[in-house]
Enzyme design. Structure first.
Site, PDB file in Angstrom:
ATOM      1  N   HIS A 189       0.096  -2.898  -1.705  1.00 54.29           N
ATOM      2  CA  HIS A 189       1.486  -2.138  -1.145  1.00 54.29           C
ATOM      3  C   HIS A 189       1.368  -1.605  -2.179  1.00 54.29           C
ATOM      4  O   HIS A 189       1.234  -1.787  -3.288  1.00 54.29           O
ATOM      5  CB  HIS A 189       1.946  -2.443  -0.017  1.00 54.29           C
ATOM      6  CG  HIS A 189       2.562  -3.894  -0.606  1.00 54.29           C
ATOM      7  ND1 HIS A 189       3.471  -3.799  -1.757  1.00 54.29           N
ATOM      8  CD2 HIS A 189       2.550  -4.628  -0.340  1.00 54.29           C
ATOM      9  CE1 HIS A 189       4.174  -5.103  -2.021  1.00 54.29           C
ATOM     10  NE2 HIS A 189       3.402  -6.025  -1.059  1.00 54.29           N
ATOM     11  N   HIS A 216       2.681  -3.972  -5.003  1.00 55.44           N
ATOM     12  CA  HIS A 216       1.204  -4.445  -5.827  1.00 55.44           C
ATOM     13  C   HIS A 216       0.747  -3.089  -7.061  1.00 55.44           C
ATOM     14  O   HIS A 216       0.450  -3.440  -8.240  1.00 55.44           O
ATOM     15  CB  HIS A 216       0.086  -4.439  -5.860  1.00 55.44           C
ATOM     16  CG  HIS A 216       0.143  -5.533  -4.159  1.00 55.44           C
ATOM     17  ND1 HIS A 216       0.142  -5.516  -3.084  1.00 55.44           N
ATOM     18  CD2 HIS A 216       0.307  -7.103  -4.268  1.00 55.44           C
ATOM     19  CE1 HIS A 216       0.832  -6.296  -2.405  1.00 55.44           C
ATOM     20  NE2 HIS A 216      -0.030  -7.599  -3.386  1.00 55.44           N
TER      21      HIS A 216
HETATM   22  P1  AMP Z   1       0.391 -11.698  -3.179  1.00 55.39           P
HETATM   23  O1  AMP Z   1      -0.895 -10.129  -2.859  1.00 55.39           O
HETATM   24  O2  AMP Z   1       1.651 -11.310  -2.264  1.00 55.39           O
HETATM   25  O3  AMP Z   1       0.094 -12.702  -3.424  1.00 55.39           O
HETATM   26  O4  AMP Z   1       1.446 -10.566  -4.439  1.00 55.39           O
HETATM   27  C1  AMP Z   1       0.343  -9.793  -5.644  1.00 55.39           C
HETATM   28  C2  AMP Z   1       1.497  -9.905  -6.514  1.00 55.39           C
HETATM   29  O5  AMP Z   1       2.212  -8.773  -6.422  1.00 55.39           O
HETATM   30  C3  AMP Z   1       2.809 -10.434  -6.776  1.00 55.39           C
HETATM   31  O6  AMP Z   1       2.871 -11.364  -8.037  1.00 55.39           O
HETATM   32  C4  AMP Z   1       3.823 -11.055  -6.113  1.00 55.39           C
HETATM   33  O7  AMP Z   1       4.871 -10.963  -6.824  1.00 55.39           O
HETATM   34  C5  AMP Z   1       3.489  -8.904  -6.306  1.00 55.39           C
HETATM   35  N1  AMP Z   1       4.793  -8.120  -5.374  1.00 55.39           N
HETATM   36  C6  AMP Z   1       4.231  -8.481  -3.858  1.00 55.39           C
HETATM   37  N2  AMP Z   1       5.360  -7.180  -2.930  1.00 55.39           N
HETATM   38  C7  AMP Z   1       5.814  -6.828  -4.231  1.00 55.39           C
HETATM   39  C8  AMP Z   1       7.110  -5.921  -4.186  1.00 55.39           C
HETATM   40  N3  AMP Z   1       7.830  -5.626  -3.647  1.00 55.39           N
HETATM   41  N4  AMP Z   1       7.142  -5.544  -5.045  1.00 55.39           N
HETATM   42  C9  AMP Z   1       7.054  -6.205  -6.765  1.00 55.39           C
HETATM   43  N5  AMP Z   1       5.218  -6.444  -6.396  1.00 55.39           N
HETATM   44  C10 AMP Z   1       5.445  -7.088  -5.784  1.00 55.39           C
END
Ligand code: AMP
Length: 283
Positions: A38, A41
């Site tokens: 999203h 990311h």
């Molecule tokens: P995930 O795929 O949920 O493991 O997230 C991958 C990376 O994206 C991690 O470093 C999360 O902290 C970051 N992330 C997830 N949601 C957000 C957001 N809303 N804003 C910024 N970074 C995010």
């Protein structure tokens, strides 16, 4: 026409691909993700692009950070859409190993973080989580050998744990935390937001609203304990089951009694229906 990133599925293929990247100089940035990308990311990817010549995004839904009762099986997987978004952002390579490639038969090593990983926040409710994260992230760092790794502040305790792990293990890279990307109403973007019903989605921004008003009140000098109690009550009244709402030291994640113990970070985790949401904010 923009080139599609190269998709790497084996450690051997990844190594072959990284060698020329390293020789070209000016750095490799890694953005670790579990896919279902999203705008949060994609912000990390855009920031990576500013810092390094080569950008590698890993997409790996890591089974070791899910408890058996959690949503590993149903976690959203949207590889084709993810590739489209990453192509538009001119990502160089996507590291997307299978579970068997990441954890081959006989795999028997775990990285066990302490300190912020035992702060009594996420670790209290997901005791398996940081061991799984630290193990997979240390593997990703060894596999890609990036100069920079970008993580979201959205997963604040995770960012602290990974930053400390890189320091403790003398890993030659810089961990960079990027501010949370939010919907217009304040809800932090999350791959799990797709689980929310319309009614749940309508109350989900309560978490950010409570964090914001609590941070303002603490800044004005109101007692932290009282502000946290009232915030917790607001969250429960909105229909959440609250796991925690806490004011902690922004670096150590240790409890704080007043702003003098500062810098303070407010952290929250709560369930609405079946969906567990987390968020945090600086005071
Ligand atoms: P995930 O795929 O949920 O493991 O997230 C991958 C990376 O994206 C991690 O470093 C999360 O902290 C970051 N992330 C997830 N949601 C957000 C957001 N809303 N804003 C910024 N970074 C995010």
């Amino acid at each position: 026409m923009t080139n599609r990133p190269q998709v790497l599925r084996t450690v051997a293929a990844l190594r072959r691909a990284m060698t020329p990247y390293r020789k070209a100089g000016r750095g490799i940035a890694l953005v670790p993700t579990m896919g279902a990308l999203h705008a949060g990311h994609l912000k990390l990817v855009a920031e990576a692009r500013k810092r390094a010549r080569r950008v590698v995004v890993s997409i790996f839904v890591n089974p070791t950070q899910f408890a058996p009762t959690e949503d590993f099986g149903s976690y959203p997987r949207t590889f084709d859409a993810d590739m489209k978004a990453l192509t538009a952002l001119k990502v160089d390579a996507v590291w997307a190993p299978t579970v068997a490639e990441m954890y081959p038969e006989g795999f028997a090593t775990r990285v066990a973080p302490e300190g912020a990983a035992l702060a009594g926040l996420e670790d209290k409710f997901r005791p398996h989580f940081f061991g799984g994260v630290a193990t997979v992230v240390s593997k990703l760092f060894t596999q890609v050998q990036p100069d920079f790794a970008l993580f979201g502040q959205k997963d604040y305790q995770q960012l602290r744990v990974v930053t400390q792990m890189a320091k403790d293990l003398d890993l030659p890279l810089k961990v960079i935390g990027i501010p949370t990307v939010r919907e217009k109403d304040g809800l932090a973007l999350s791959s799990r937001n797709v689980y929310l019903s319309q009614a749940e989605r309508a109350v989900a921004p309560t978490l950010h609203r409570v964090l914001k008003t609590s941070a303002q009140r603490i800044k004005r000098g109101e007692p932290i304990e009282m502000v946290m109690e009232e915030g917790a009550s607001d969250i429960r009244h909105a229909g959440f089951t609250l796991d925690y709402l806490e004011a902690r030291h922004a670096l150590s994640l240790k409890p704080v009694a007043s702003v003098k113990d500062g810098p303070i970070r407010l952290l929250v985790a709560a369930k609405i229906g079946k969906t567990r949401l987390i968020d945090n904010l600086a005071v």
